[in-house]
Design an enzyme around this catalytic site. Structure first.
Site, PDB file in Angstrom:
ATOM      1  N   HIS A 110      13.919  -3.097  -5.027  1.00 50.94           N
ATOM      2  CA  HIS A 110      14.519  -4.176  -4.225  1.00 50.94           C
ATOM      3  C   HIS A 110      15.891  -3.796  -3.657  1.00 50.94           C
ATOM      4  O   HIS A 110      16.734  -4.671  -3.471  1.00 50.94           O
ATOM      5  CB  HIS A 110      14.592  -5.491  -5.028  1.00 50.94           C
ATOM      6  N   GLU A 152       5.012 -11.816  -0.073  1.00 49.17           N
ATOM      7  CA  GLU A 152       4.877 -11.714  -1.534  1.00 49.17           C
ATOM      8  C   GLU A 152       6.228 -11.855  -2.194  1.00 49.17           C
ATOM      9  O   GLU A 152       6.388 -12.495  -3.232  1.00 49.17           O
ATOM     10  CB  GLU A 152       4.237 -10.365  -1.913  1.00 49.17           C
ATOM     11  N   GLU A 153       7.225 -11.242  -1.558  1.00 52.48           N
ATOM     12  CA  GLU A 153       8.559 -11.205  -2.173  1.00 52.48           C
ATOM     13  C   GLU A 153       9.215 -12.578  -2.231  1.00 52.48           C
ATOM     14  O   GLU A 153      10.209 -12.762  -2.908  1.00 52.48           O
ATOM     15  CB  GLU A 153       9.455 -10.209  -1.406  1.00 52.48           C
ATOM     16  N   ASP A 186     -11.846  12.655  -2.695  1.00 53.47           N
ATOM     17  CA  ASP A 186     -10.424  12.834  -2.954  1.00 53.47           C
ATOM     18  C   ASP A 186      -9.666  12.207  -1.780  1.00 53.47           C
ATOM     19  O   ASP A 186      -9.984  12.463  -0.617  1.00 53.47           O
ATOM     20  CB  ASP A 186     -10.126  14.330  -3.045  1.00 53.47           C
ATOM     21  N   ILE A 187      -8.704  11.370  -2.077  1.00 54.63           N
ATOM     22  CA  ILE A 187      -7.895  10.766  -0.999  1.00 54.63           C
ATOM     23  C   ILE A 187      -6.730  11.720  -0.718  1.00 54.63           C
ATOM     24  O   ILE A 187      -5.937  12.010  -1.616  1.00 54.63           O
ATOM     25  CB  ILE A 187      -7.368   9.379  -1.429  1.00 54.63           C
TER      26      ILE A 187
HETATM   27  N1  TRP Z   1       5.682  -7.850  -7.419  1.00 57.25           N
HETATM   28  C1  TRP Z   1       7.022  -7.448  -7.794  1.00 57.25           C
HETATM   29  C2  TRP Z   1       7.768  -7.299  -6.527  1.00 57.25           C
HETATM   30  O1  TRP Z   1       7.182  -7.026  -5.532  1.00 57.25           O
HETATM   31  C3  TRP Z   1       7.061  -6.157  -8.560  1.00 57.25           C
HETATM   32  C4  TRP Z   1       6.523  -6.297  -9.927  1.00 57.25           C
HETATM   33  C5  TRP Z   1       7.220  -6.576 -11.013  1.00 57.25           C
HETATM   34  C6  TRP Z   1       5.174  -6.152 -10.327  1.00 57.25           C
HETATM   35  N2  TRP Z   1       6.393  -6.647 -12.111  1.00 57.25           N
HETATM   36  C7  TRP Z   1       5.148  -6.377 -11.700  1.00 57.25           C
HETATM   37  C8  TRP Z   1       4.021  -5.854  -9.654  1.00 57.25           C
HETATM   38  C9  TRP Z   1       3.956  -6.313 -12.397  1.00 57.25           C
HETATM   39  C10 TRP Z   1       2.832  -5.793 -10.365  1.00 57.25           C
HETATM   40  C11 TRP Z   1       2.823  -6.034 -11.708  1.00 57.25           C
HETATM   41  O2  TRP Z   1       8.952  -7.464  -6.507  1.00 57.25           O
HETATM   42 ZN    ZN Z   2       6.028  -5.705  -4.758  1.00 60.97          ZN
END
Ligand code: TRP
Ligand code: ZN
Ligand code: CA
Length: 437
Positions: free
Chosen positions: A284, A168-169, A40-41
């Site tokens: 966001h 990533e963004e 369990d985490i």
């Molecule tokens: N990756 C997107 C972000 O960081 C969020 C997101 C939107 C997402 N749709 C998704 C992540 C589907 C995983 C799967 O803004």
């Molecule tokens: Zn994200």
């Protein structure tokens, strides 16, 4: 006259149960624990990581975005915890928009280097806010899972690797950079990539990526076991860091609790929460803080991550380290004959033996019921490990017995004594091992 062993079983079947109950209790050996269940985490630990990421954002202008001081501080925070837990960490640098970006890669030493299972999450936020659900949640959950691997002594049979992605963004920049910079050999070794981006949305859904069927089933099985319905993730395939892995032909999967899409009434019925409202109304934006987390979703998804990692890497858990004394010299056991012994010489232990002395026995034999197996302490005290049984026709005695040896002095020569008390089947002592905790 003794009948050949194979013909005696039925005659005395009634004695079998009594015989089985008389022996010491065998404990599972490490090798027998083939399928180890994930722990369990503790969600409290995951939440503490989120609180720490929030503090980092607070101290760095309110965000943890690419190119900002809050991102670098986030990387340093995660890296320090992994280093302390024995991971081999690598900081991978790239440049984007004129700023240095970082991916953090953490390898668990060990496992089959040709079969890598990887889990990853993006660690950057948008500039608008601290990014606690997006994506402190995934980052903290895989961090705590990595720490649980170390804490429990879990040893994955496959090589286990974690990744925290930068930028990533701004278009999956860090994860694309990582995948593009793998040699084709290294890429081919990655047998699965699990992505966790937004896993604790405040109005959560339980979405599973439907890419690789094995990974998908592993997650679905976990939620089915909890009685929680799941849906396939459809809020933009390819919108997170699994996309570059998938495009490179690597099997991918992951979990998601929803971003700016609206929860339908059907979804609210199965999962609770509010219909007609976004899964994450703070997506966001500046309100994506520690207040923007659904604890239940965070808890379930963290446990699901551990379940998937334990299942997909199929390893063992090593018993707590102890002092081991072992003899692997073979000793033949004469058929229906005199007892034979093998021994280990225990030194360097102060005082008495423990109440839970682990006695590892490895005897190869074609009808183990013939055998009487004893542990003999240095002063000659005999502990019966296994009685004679005319009906136990199985092969071999390969197990670990736990013996209360607390009235014995630890140091000295301990013997394993084995006698074969019926004709026909034969064998030999293959190994004897004492483990002092
Ligand atoms: N990756 C997107 C972000 O960081 C969020 C997101 C939107 C997402 N749709 C998704 C992540 C589907 C995983 C799967 O803004
Ligand atoms: Zn994200
Ligand atoms: Ca025999």
């Amino acid at each position: 006259m003794n009948l050949p062993a194979r013909h005696r079983a039925l005659a005395v079947a009634g004695l079998a149960l009594a015989g089985l109950l008389a022996g010491a209790v065998p404990a599972a050996t490490a090798a027998e624990q083939a399928a180890v269940a994930a722990p369990d985490i503790p969600v409290a630990n995951v939440k503490q990581h989120l609180a720490d990421l929030q503090s980092i954002a607070n101290a760095n202008g309110g965000n943890r975005a690419h190119g900002r001081s809050g991102y670098r501080a986030s990387i340093d925070f995660v890296k320090a915890k992994l280093d302390a837990a024995g991971y081999t960490t690598t900081l991978q640098q790239f440049t984007y928009n004129g700023s240095t970006g970082y991916n953090l890669i953490a390898d668990r030493p060990g496992g089959d280097p040709d079969q890598v299972i990887m889990a990853g999450s993006h660690l950057d936020s948008v500039t608008a806010g601290p990014g606690i659900n997006d994506n402190g949640s995934g980052s903290a959950a895989i961090l705590e899972t990595a720490l649980a691997v170390a804490r429990t002594g879990y040893q994955p049979a496959k090589h286990l690797r974690f990744g925290w992605w930068g930028a990533e963004e701004l278009g999956l920049v860090g994860s694309k950079y990582y995948v593009n910079n793998l040699s084709s050999t290294e890429r081919a070794k990655i047998k699965g990539y699990l992505n966790f981006d937004m896993i604790a949305s405040p109005n959560p859904g339980y979405f599973v990526y439907d890419d690789d069927p094995t990974i998908e089933k592993t997650f679905k099985d976990y939620f089915a076991g909890l009685g929680i319905p799941t849906e396939i993730e459809t809020e933009g395939d390819g919108r997170s860091d699994h996309a570059p892995f998938k495009n490179a032909g690597i099997p991918v999967g992951g979990l998601f609790t929803g971003a700016d899409y609206t929860k339908t009434s059907a979804q609210a019925q199965k999962w609770g929460g509010t219909a007609g409202q976004a899964f994450d109304r703070c997506y966001h934006s500046s309100c994506d803080t520690t207040a923007n987390i659904n604890d239940t979703a965070l808890d379930r998804n963290s446990d699901a991550i551990a379940h998937a990692i334990w299942t997909l890497t199929s390893g063992t858990t090593t018993p707590p380290a102890g002092k081991v004394f072992e003899n692997t010299t073979d000793v033949a056991i004469p058929d229906n004959g005199a007892a034979v012994t093998t021994s280990v010489n225990v030194t360097g232990i102060t005082g008495n033996a423990p109440g839970n002395l682990a006695v590892g026995v490895d005897i190869v034999h074609t009808w183990r019921g013939d055998l009487v197996v004893d542990l003999v302490a240095p002063d000659g005290t005999v502990y019966n490990l296994k009685p004679f049984s005319s009906s136990d026709s199985a092969d071999n005695v390969q197990t670990t017995y736990t013996v209360d040896a607390s009235s014995e002095t630890a140091n000295g020569t301990w013997k394993l004594r084995v006698q074969d008390r019926a004709t026909y089947d034969t064998g030999y002592i293959n190994g004897f091992k004492l483990t002092f905790p």
